[in-house]
Structure formats: structure tokens, C-alpha cells
Design a protein around this motif. Structure first.
Motif, PDB file in Angstrom:
ATOM      1  N   ASP A  35       0.818  -1.215   0.000  1.00  0.00           N
ATOM      2  CA  ASP A  35       0.000   0.000   0.000  1.00  0.00           C
ATOM      3  C   ASP A  35       0.852   1.266   0.000  1.00  0.00           C
ATOM      4  OD1 ASP A  35       0.996   0.109   2.555  1.00  0.00           O
ATOM      5  OD2 ASP A  35      -0.940  -0.002   3.572  1.00  0.00           O
ATOM      6  N   GLY A  36       2.115   1.126  -0.429  1.00  0.00           N
ATOM      7  CA  GLY A  36       3.043   2.270  -0.420  1.00  0.00           C
ATOM      8  C   GLY A  36       2.490   3.496  -1.133  1.00  0.00           C
ATOM      9  N   ARG A  37       1.833   3.281  -2.268  1.00  0.00           N
ATOM     10  CA  ARG A  37       1.346   4.435  -3.025  1.00  0.00           C
ATOM     11  C   ARG A  37       0.153   5.093  -2.331  1.00  0.00           C
ATOM     12  NH1 ARG A  37       2.305   2.353  -9.267  1.00  0.00           N
ATOM     13  NH2 ARG A  37       4.300   3.430  -9.490  1.00  0.00           N
ATOM     14  N   VAL A  38      -0.618   4.318  -1.584  1.00  0.00           N
ATOM     15  CA  VAL A  38      -1.719   4.922  -0.818  1.00  0.00           C
ATOM     16  C   VAL A  38      -1.117   5.774   0.305  1.00  0.00           C
ATOM     17  CG1 VAL A  38      -3.874   4.498   0.419  1.00  0.00           C
ATOM     18  CG2 VAL A  38      -3.119   2.878  -1.335  1.00  0.00           C
ATOM     19  N   ARG A  39      -0.142   5.195   0.978  1.00  0.00           N
ATOM     20  CA  ARG A  39       0.515   5.943   2.060  1.00  0.00           C
ATOM     21  C   ARG A  39       1.157   7.227   1.545  1.00  0.00           C
ATOM     22  NH1 ARG A  39       1.237   2.973   6.802  1.00  0.00           N
ATOM     23  NH2 ARG A  39       0.561   0.819   6.545  1.00  0.00           N
ATOM     24  N   ALA A  40       1.791   7.126   0.387  1.00  0.00           N
ATOM     25  CA  ALA A  40       2.480   8.295  -0.166  1.00  0.00           C
ATOM     26  C   ALA A  40       1.500   9.413  -0.520  1.00  0.00           C
ATOM     27  CB  ALA A  40       3.284   7.888  -1.401  1.00  0.00           C
ATOM     28  N   SER A  41       0.227   9.062  -0.704  1.00  0.00           N
ATOM     29  CA  SER A  41      -0.776  10.058  -1.081  1.00  0.00           C
ATOM     30  C   SER A  41      -1.391  10.754   0.132  1.00  0.00           C
ATOM     31  CB  SER A  41      -1.902   9.379  -1.876  1.00  0.00           C
ATOM     32  OG  SER A  41      -1.376   8.675  -2.977  1.00  0.00           O
ATOM     33  N   LEU A  42      -1.127  10.225   1.322  1.00  0.00           N
ATOM     34  CA  LEU A  42      -1.806  10.733   2.517  1.00  0.00           C
ATOM     35  C   LEU A  42      -1.480  12.188   2.827  1.00  0.00           C
ATOM     36  CD1 LEU A  42      -1.457   7.658   4.930  1.00  0.00           C
ATOM     37  CD2 LEU A  42      -3.515   8.434   3.725  1.00  0.00           C
ATOM     38  N   GLY A  43      -0.233  12.587   2.557  1.00  0.00           N
ATOM     39  CA  GLY A  43       0.187  13.947   2.919  1.00  0.00           C
ATOM     40  C   GLY A  43      -0.733  14.997   2.329  1.00  0.00           C
ATOM     41  N   THR A  44      -0.904  14.941   1.017  1.00  0.00           N
ATOM     42  CA  THR A  44      -1.736  15.946   0.352  1.00  0.00           C
ATOM     43  C   THR A  44      -3.206  15.797   0.743  1.00  0.00           C
ATOM     44  OG1 THR A  44      -0.199  16.007  -1.491  1.00  0.00           O
ATOM     45  CG2 THR A  44      -2.392  16.898  -1.902  1.00  0.00           C
ATOM     46  N   ILE A  45      -3.664  14.557   0.847  1.00  0.00           N
ATOM     47  CA  ILE A  45      -5.068  14.347   1.219  1.00  0.00           C
ATOM     48  C   ILE A  45      -5.342  14.983   2.586  1.00  0.00           C
ATOM     49  CG2 ILE A  45      -6.846  12.626   1.772  1.00  0.00           C
ATOM     50  CD1 ILE A  45      -5.542  10.779  -0.310  1.00  0.00           C
ATOM     51  N   ASN A  46      -4.449  14.730   3.536  1.00  0.00           N
ATOM     52  CA  ASN A  46      -4.637  15.316   4.867  1.00  0.00           C
ATOM     53  C   ASN A  46      -4.594  16.839   4.835  1.00  0.00           C
ATOM     54  OD1 ASN A  46      -5.182  13.278   6.808  1.00  0.00           O
ATOM     55  ND2 ASN A  46      -3.088  12.497   6.532  1.00  0.00           N
ATOM     56  N   ALA A  51      -7.754  21.588   5.497  1.00  0.00           N
ATOM     57  CA  ALA A  51      -8.116  22.924   5.015  1.00  0.00           C
ATOM     58  C   ALA A  51      -9.637  23.042   4.836  1.00  0.00           C
ATOM     59  CB  ALA A  51      -7.401  23.213   3.700  1.00  0.00           C
ATOM     60  N   GLY A  52     -10.342  21.917   5.052  1.00  0.00           N
ATOM     61  CA  GLY A  52     -11.805  21.958   4.919  1.00  0.00           C
ATOM     62  C   GLY A  52     -12.299  21.814   3.495  1.00  0.00           C
ATOM     63  N   ALA A  53     -11.428  21.297   2.617  1.00  0.00           N
ATOM     64  CA  ALA A  53     -11.846  21.092   1.224  1.00  0.00           C
ATOM     65  C   ALA A  53     -12.742  19.860   1.123  1.00  0.00           C
ATOM     66  CB  ALA A  53     -10.617  20.924   0.340  1.00  0.00           C
ATOM     67  N   ARG A  54     -13.489  19.766   0.034  1.00  0.00           N
ATOM     68  CA  ARG A  54     -14.262  18.554  -0.283  1.00  0.00           C
ATOM     69  C   ARG A  54     -13.429  17.802  -1.304  1.00  0.00           C
ATOM     70  NH1 ARG A  54     -20.431  20.827  -0.335  1.00  0.00           N
ATOM     71  NH2 ARG A  54     -20.165  22.058   1.562  1.00  0.00           N
ATOM     72  N   VAL A  55     -12.845  16.699  -0.882  1.00  0.00           N
ATOM     73  CA  VAL A  55     -11.791  16.069  -1.666  1.00  0.00           C
ATOM     74  C   VAL A  55     -12.329  14.937  -2.536  1.00  0.00           C
ATOM     75  CG1 VAL A  55      -9.488  15.038  -1.563  1.00  0.00           C
ATOM     76  CG2 VAL A  55     -10.235  16.593   0.266  1.00  0.00           C
ATOM     77  N   ILE A  56     -12.110  15.055  -3.836  1.00  0.00           N
ATOM     78  CA  ILE A  56     -12.541  14.029  -4.787  1.00  0.00           C
ATOM     79  C   ILE A  56     -11.286  13.388  -5.379  1.00  0.00           C
ATOM     80  CG2 ILE A  56     -13.876  13.578  -6.877  1.00  0.00           C
ATOM     81  CD1 ILE A  56     -15.077  16.526  -6.315  1.00  0.00           C
ATOM     82  N   VAL A  57     -10.997  12.160  -4.949  1.00  0.00           N
ATOM     83  CA  VAL A  57      -9.765  11.507  -5.379  1.00  0.00           C
ATOM     84  C   VAL A  57     -10.013  10.692  -6.645  1.00  0.00           C
ATOM     85  CG1 VAL A  57      -7.977   9.835  -4.735  1.00  0.00           C
ATOM     86  CG2 VAL A  57      -8.950  11.364  -2.991  1.00  0.00           C
ATOM     87  N   VAL A  58      -9.157  10.875  -7.642  1.00  0.00           N
ATOM     88  CA  VAL A  58      -9.219  10.040  -8.842  1.00  0.00           C
ATOM     89  C   VAL A  58      -7.874   9.372  -9.069  1.00  0.00           C
ATOM     90  CG1 VAL A  58     -11.068  11.265 -10.052  1.00  0.00           C
ATOM     91  CG2 VAL A  58      -8.704  12.034 -10.334  1.00  0.00           C
ATOM     92  N   LYS A 106     -23.026  14.974  -2.388  1.00  0.00           N
ATOM     93  CA  LYS A 106     -23.187  14.684  -0.953  1.00  0.00           C
ATOM     94  C   LYS A 106     -21.968  15.070  -0.114  1.00  0.00           C
ATOM     95  CE  LYS A 106     -26.367  10.752  -1.393  1.00  0.00           C
ATOM     96  NZ  LYS A 106     -26.001   9.859  -2.514  1.00  0.00           N
ATOM     97  N   LEU A 107     -20.871  15.463  -0.774  1.00  0.00           N
ATOM     98  CA  LEU A 107     -19.642  15.766  -0.018  1.00  0.00           C
ATOM     99  C   LEU A 107     -19.848  16.924   0.956  1.00  0.00           C
ATOM    100  CD1 LEU A 107     -16.756  15.543  -2.650  1.00  0.00           C
ATOM    101  CD2 LEU A 107     -16.903  14.267  -0.501  1.00  0.00           C
ATOM    102  N   THR A 108     -19.234  16.781   2.131  1.00  0.00           N
ATOM    103  CA  THR A 108     -19.246  17.888   3.096  1.00  0.00           C
ATOM    104  C   THR A 108     -17.816  18.378   3.276  1.00  0.00           C
ATOM    105  OG1 THR A 108     -19.035  16.277   4.864  1.00  0.00           O
ATOM    106  CG2 THR A 108     -21.270  17.032   4.340  1.00  0.00           C
ATOM    107  N   ASP A 109     -17.654  19.524   3.907  1.00  0.00           N
ATOM    108  CA  ASP A 109     -16.315  20.095   4.080  1.00  0.00           C
ATOM    109  C   ASP A 109     -15.417  19.117   4.848  1.00  0.00           C
ATOM    110  OD1 ASP A 109     -17.543  22.177   2.882  1.00  0.00           O
ATOM    111  OD2 ASP A 109     -17.347  23.591   4.560  1.00  0.00           O
ATOM    112  N   GLY A 110     -14.227  18.887   4.322  1.00  0.00           N
ATOM    113  CA  GLY A 110     -13.265  18.011   4.993  1.00  0.00           C
ATOM    114  C   GLY A 110     -13.518  16.533   4.769  1.00  0.00           C
ATOM    115  N   SER A 170      -5.090  24.997 -11.049  1.00  0.00           N
ATOM    116  CA  SER A 170      -4.426  23.736 -10.732  1.00  0.00           C
ATOM    117  C   SER A 170      -3.064  23.944 -10.088  1.00  0.00           C
ATOM    118  CB  SER A 170      -4.263  22.903 -12.011  1.00  0.00           C
ATOM    119  OG  SER A 170      -3.476  23.612 -12.939  1.00  0.00           O
ATOM    120  N   ALA A 171      -2.641  22.931  -9.336  1.00  0.00           N
ATOM    121  CA  ALA A 171      -1.342  22.979  -8.664  1.00  0.00           C
ATOM    122  C   ALA A 171      -0.876  21.565  -8.386  1.00  0.00           C
ATOM    123  CB  ALA A 171      -1.455  23.749  -7.349  1.00  0.00           C
ATOM    124  N   ALA A 172       0.407  21.434  -8.072  1.00  0.00           N
ATOM    125  CA  ALA A 172       0.970  20.140  -7.697  1.00  0.00           C
ATOM    126  C   ALA A 172       0.766  19.901  -6.212  1.00  0.00           C
ATOM    127  CB  ALA A 172       2.456  20.098  -8.010  1.00  0.00           C
ATOM    128  N   GLY A 173       0.556  18.652  -5.829  1.00  0.00           N
ATOM    129  CA  GLY A 173       0.482  18.293  -4.422  1.00  0.00           C
ATOM    130  C   GLY A 173       1.873  18.102  -3.838  1.00  0.00           C
TER     131      GLY A 173
END
Ligand code: ADP
Ligand code: MG
Length: 405
Positions: A35-46, A51-58, A106-110, A170-173
Motif C-alpha cells: 500500500d506504499g502508493r496509498v501511504r504516499a498520497s496521505l500527505g496531500t489528502i490530509n 483545510a476543509g476542502a471537499r476532496v474528490i480523489v481520482v 453529498k460531499l461535506t467540508d473536509g 491547478s497545482a501540484a500536491g
């Protein structure tokens, strides 16, 4: 020009942010093996969640044929992400259809939502720019901003990597940002000696890197499947081992060029030769120039570097100040052929300097062999992407975020 970072998007509270991750994890019987790639994605997701964003991961997963295929569903990945975040993660059973639209609604903040595999839609990887653009527009309609953090795909001109970035602010994570920082250190004045270790199975993909690395490195260690094209170029028979016959002249050219430049290309002196491909295959250690003298004759299959080579490579690696490694030395998935990869991984942990492991399978290999992530200077989430970076190629997924070499 510099990469646009998250800060450039301003306040994200309450905004819908589409986040392109690389969650392309290896799966076996439906379970995630690394699950290394999932773990590596956590920083930006968190960061986005906080920041209270509604996060849509693709993301994409594997290589489905542009159509839904349960084998490649991101559902288990969404589940794993939820466990790692310690928070619920919603999942939509399509990518741009009604399920996705209603889940976004249905997404809520955060909160976090994962959409189904991008590659269930043929437009994602289409060669036709208009098709990619139309798919990107459907994704863009879900969000107010786009964050690109799938480093493993930045070398691809694909809808969610390239076209999408120009349709929204757009921006880089932070994953892309940190990957770039390390790769920059490898290209701009790396501390010497600089050794690169290449292996794996994508031989024709990786041979091209050699040409670009020769002017930059001191030592090139060759293992994995590409060894056999080198051995064949030197006139040796390689049995049924991987061989790119149409690359023999190219490889001879590399060997000549290396000699002229004073770069050492170090090839294996011994090879683990198997009777067939399989966990229980009979196998012997053979001199690299006498593969067909094994009991298996011309049907022998080289599946790992031998122990003498493992020791020699380890010594070269330990002596270097900068090491980049891409591609397992053998078929590490089978214990009988994992020793070479283990020897190289162990040596990388002992480097007094910068050691970088790049490549999906290489990263999975070091973890499968029991090495901790922090035993290395850096484990890159992108194999092809990091190689193309080192080759000096243009990376569309970075350029569209403002980055220029
Ligand atoms: P990465 O994902 O790290 O860039 P690759 O995808 O190029 O690496 O290669 C990984 C695969 O290479 C592994 O699955 C491994 O089994 C295979 N491999 C390594 N050595 C050999 C070999 N001698 N013959 C066949 N396959 C090999
Ligand atoms: Mg791979």
C-alpha cells in the motif's frame, strides 16, 4: 518556471478539489500486497482535509481495457485509504456518471470521496486529444480546483494528468513536490561516485535511459531482464532468458560509448538459471558466459543475478555517494530468485550519501523483502516517470503545472 504548489490555490475551505493520485497498487486475489502508493498520497489528502476542502480523489489502477472490470476496481483501495486516514471515505461506482455526480453532491467540508478507476473510460488514455479533453471536462465539472499528485503518471499525456490541469485552477500536491526535490539532486551535481543500478523486465523501455545516463554517471550496474541483451551483445548464448534481439546493436553502441567516456558498465559474472518459470523450478548458478552449459541447456531461463554478482554489485553500491536504483535484479516475487534483489537493497541501505529507489515493482520489492521505507534516502512512487526525468525528457504532467527544466 517553477511548479505551482498548493499554496497558489489560495484558501480551499468549502471548495471541491479534484485530486489526481497514483493509487495503482499491486493486488493479489483482490487484496493489496503493497500500500506504499496509498501511504504516499496521505500527505496531500490530509492537507486538503484539514483545510476543509471537499476532496474528490481520482486514480487509475492496472490496465483495464477502457471498460469496467471488477478486477481493477478502486473499491479496496478506497477501503485501505479510509483505514489509513482513520476516517470514512466514500466511493462512487463510476467515474463521471450518475453515481459519481451524486456522491460529489453529498460531499461535506473536509470529507473524502474516491471515484472509480479512471481507465474504465477509454478517453482517459485516448490518443485523440479531443476525446481526452471531453473526458477531462466531465471531471472538471465536479470541482472548483485541481491538484495533481500522481507522480507515477506525470510522464503521460492523459486526460486526468494533462488536459484536466488546464481546465481548472491547478497545482501540484506535496508528493510531486518532494519527488522533484530528490530527482533534482540526482540531476544537478550529484555527489560522486554516482552509481545507477538498472534491472526489471521492461527492457526496451529502459535501454534508452542508458544512453542519457552515460554522460552523467560513474558506474552503471546492470541486472534483471536486460542483462541478457548485454550478454548476447557480447556473443554469449542466453537460452530462453529475456532477450531483445533487435537491440543488440544499440547495446553494443552503449558498451563502446561507455568505454570511451570512462564509465564502467558492470555486468553480472554469474546468473541463476532455472529449468522453467515457477516457484518450484529447479535452478543452478552458472557463469554468465556459459548459461547454456547448465543442465537445462538451451531451454534454461536466467531469473536472477548470481551470488558472486550480488556481492560485487553490493560493494560498488556501498562505495558510491549517490545511488539510483530502478528495477529488481531478478524475479523477486519467487523466493528462489529474490537473493540478487535482496543483496542490492541491503547495500542501498548502507550507502553513505543519497540512495534512491524508483519504480513500482522495485519499491514493492524492498518492502516485500522486509526493508523499512526509511532505510533508504527516498523511495520514489514513479518508475517510468523518474527514469524519464533522469533522461531529461519533457514531462507533460509537470509542464502543465508550470514546471520547466
Ligand atoms: P519497476 O516497476 O520497478 O520499474 P519493472 O516493472 O521494469 O520494474 O520490472 C519488474 C519485474 O521484473 C518484476 O516483476 C520481476 O519479476 C521482473 N524481472 C526481474 N528480473 C527478471 C528476469 N531475469 N527475467 C524476467 N523477469 C524479471
Ligand atoms: Mg513495474
Amino acid at each position: 518556471m517553477a511548479l505551482r504548489t498548493l499554496e497558489s490555490l489560495g484558501s480551499l475551505g468549502g471548495r471541491r478539489v479534484l485530486l489526481r493520485c497514483d493509487l495503482n497498487v499491486p493486488l493479489k486475489d483482490g487484496a493489496i500486497t503493497d500500500d506504499g502508493r496509498v501511504r504516499a498520497s496521505l500527505g496531500t489528502i490530509n492537507t486538503l482535509v484539514n483545510a476543509g476542502a471537499r476532496v474528490i480523489v481520482v486514480s487509475h489502477l492496472g490496465r483495464p481495457d477502457g471498460a469496467p472490470d471488477a478486477k481493477y476496481s478502486l473499491a479496496p483501495v478506497a477501503q485501505r485509504l479510509s483505514e489509513l486516514l482513520g476516517a470514512p471515505v466514500a466511493f462512487a461506482e463510476d467515474t463521471v456518471g450518475e453515481a459519481a455526480a451524486s456522491a460529489v453532491e453529498k460531499l461535506t467540508d473536509g470529507s473524502v470521496l474516491v471515484l472509480e478507476n479512471l481507465r474504465f473510460n477509454p478517453e482517459e488514455t485516448s490518443k485523440d486529444e479531443a476525446e481526452r479533453r471531453s473526458f477531462a471536462e466531465k471531471l472538471a465539472a465536479f470541482a472548483d480546483a485541481f491538484v495533481s499528485d500522481g507522480f507515477g503518471v506525470v510522464h503521460r499525456k492523459q486526460a486526468s494528468v494533462y488536459e484536466l490541469a488546464s481546465l481548472l485552477p491547478s497545482a501540484a500536491g506535496s508528493l510531486i513536490a518532494s519527488e522533484l526535490e530528490v530527482l533534482d539532486r540526482l540531476t544537478e551535481s550529484p555527489e560522486r561516485p554516482y552509481a545507477v543500478v538498472l534491472g526489471g523486465s521492461k527492457v526496451s523501455d529502459k535501454l534508452g535511459v542508458i544512453e542519457h545516463l552515460l554522460p552523467r554517471v560513474d558506474t552503471l550496474l546492470i541486472g534483471g531482464g536486460m542483462v541478457f541483451t548485454f550478454l548476447a551483445a557480447q556473443g554469449h548464448s542466453v537460452g530462453k532468458s529475456l532477450l531483445e534481439a533487435d537491440q543488440l546493436d544499440t547495446v553494443r553502441g552503449y558498451l563502446d560509448d561507455a568505454e570511451k567516456r570512462g564509465v564502467r558498465i558492470v555486468l553480472p559474472t554469474d546468473i541463476v538459471v532455472a529449468e522453467k518459470f515457477g516457484a518450484d523450478a529447479e535452478h543452478v548458478v552458472q557463469p554468465a558466459d556459459a548459461i547454456e552449459d547448465s543442465p537445462f541447456g538451451a531451454s534454461g531461463l536466467g531469473l536472477d543475478i548470481g551470488p558472486e554478482t550480488g556481492r560485487a554489485f553490493a560493494a560498488e553500491i556501498r562505495d558510491a555517494k549517490t545511488v539510483f536504483w530502478n528495477g529488481p535484479m531478478g524475479v523477486f516475487e519467487l523466493e528462489a530468485f529474490a537473493e540478487g534483489t535482496r543483496a542490492v537493497a541491503q547495500a542501498l541501505t548502507e550507502v553513505d550519501g543519497l540512495s534512491v529507489v524508483g519504480g513500482g515493482d522495485s519499491a514493492a520489492a524492498v518492502r516485500a523483502l522486509g526493508f523499512a521505507d526509511d532505510a533508504f534516502g527516498h523511495i520514489s512512487t514513479g518508475g517510468g516517470a523518474s527514469l524519464e526525468f533522469l533522461e531529461g525528457k519533457r514531462l507533460p504532467g509537470l509542464e502543465v503545472l508550470g514546471w520547466q527544466r
